[in-house]
Design a protein around this motif. Structure first.
Motif, mmCIF file in Angstrom:
data_model
loop_
_atom_site.group_PDB
_atom_site.id
_atom_site.type_symbol
_atom_site.label_atom_id
_atom_site.label_comp_id
_atom_site.label_asym_id
_atom_site.label_seq_id
_atom_site.Cartn_x
_atom_site.Cartn_y
_atom_site.Cartn_z
ATOM 1 N N GLU A 19 8.386 11.831 -4.162
ATOM 2 C CA GLU A 19 7.496 12.409 -3.160
ATOM 3 C C GLU A 19 6.584 11.340 -2.580
ATOM 4 O O GLU A 19 6.045 10.512 -3.304
ATOM 5 N N LEU A 20 6.415 11.380 -1.284
ATOM 6 C CA LEU A 20 5.455 10.498 -0.617
ATOM 7 C C LEU A 20 4.372 11.382 -0.012
ATOM 8 O O LEU A 20 4.430 11.793 1.138
ATOM 9 N N ASP A 21 3.397 11.707 -0.862
ATOM 10 C CA ASP A 21 2.267 12.531 -0.445
ATOM 11 C C ASP A 21 1.010 11.668 -0.419
ATOM 12 O O ASP A 21 1.090 10.442 -0.523
ATOM 13 N N HIS A 22 -0.154 12.287 -0.297
ATOM 14 C CA HIS A 22 -1.419 11.559 -0.209
ATOM 15 C C HIS A 22 -1.622 10.624 -1.404
ATOM 16 O O HIS A 22 -1.990 9.458 -1.232
ATOM 17 N N HIS A 23 -1.389 11.126 -2.605
ATOM 18 C CA HIS A 23 -1.615 10.330 -3.812
ATOM 19 C C HIS A 23 -0.664 9.138 -3.884
ATOM 20 O O HIS A 23 -1.080 8.018 -4.188
ATOM 21 N N SER A 56 2.366 13.981 6.074
ATOM 22 C CA SER A 56 1.720 13.164 7.099
ATOM 23 C C SER A 56 0.998 11.951 6.515
ATOM 24 O O SER A 56 0.833 10.939 7.203
ATOM 25 N N SER A 57 0.578 12.016 5.266
ATOM 26 C CA SER A 57 -0.045 10.850 4.624
ATOM 27 C C SER A 57 0.950 9.707 4.515
ATOM 28 O O SER A 57 0.597 8.538 4.710
ATOM 29 N N GLY A 58 2.188 10.040 4.220
ATOM 30 C CA GLY A 58 3.242 9.033 4.160
ATOM 31 C C GLY A 58 3.511 8.438 5.532
ATOM 32 O O GLY A 58 3.665 7.223 5.673
ATOM 33 N N VAL A 59 3.544 9.282 6.540
ATOM 34 C CA VAL A 59 3.742 8.803 7.914
ATOM 35 C C VAL A 59 2.608 7.862 8.296
ATOM 36 O O VAL A 59 2.837 6.762 8.821
#
Length: 112
Positions: A19-23, A56-59
């Motif tokens: 996963e590429l999320d905020h964290h 969107s954090s990843g983007v």
């Protein structure tokens, strides 16, 4: 799998993880800053082969890395992009600024 990285010549290869999320985006950003203090990184390859979710954090993190490296003549590319991440690349416009390869090794072989 969590984020992992590898240095290969002037390339920093980031294996993103599931996963590429905020964290995860923040973890990757901190890792890249630490490495950049120790070495001059001109090219980053993001390996999405295990990634099944990106928000969107990843983007934002990818755009930021692209902006930083392109200003000094570097490049950012992606490899192993699956259907979920690929859709986000097109919806967000990332495909226009970040070259996508089938596999990490294709970057070194000049294949798309």
């Amino acid at each position: 799998m969590e984020m992992e990285y590898q240095l290969k010549g002037p390339y920093l290869i980031i294996r993103v993880g599931r996963e590429l999320d905020h964290h995860q985006a923040e973890r990757i950003r901190r890792t890249m800053e630490k490495i950049s203090r120790e070495r001059e990184i001109r090219h980053i390859i993001f390996d999405f082969s295990e990634t099944t979710f990106m928000d969107s954090s990843g983007v934002g993190m990818l755009i930021s890395r692209y902006r930083d490296l392109s200003m000094c003549g570097g490049t950012v590319c992606a490899a192993g992009v699956g259907p979920v991440v690929e859709k986000l690349f097109y919806v967000s416009g990332l495909h226009k600024i970040i070259r996508v390869y089938s596999e990490v090794e294709d970057v070194f072989n000049g294949q798309e």
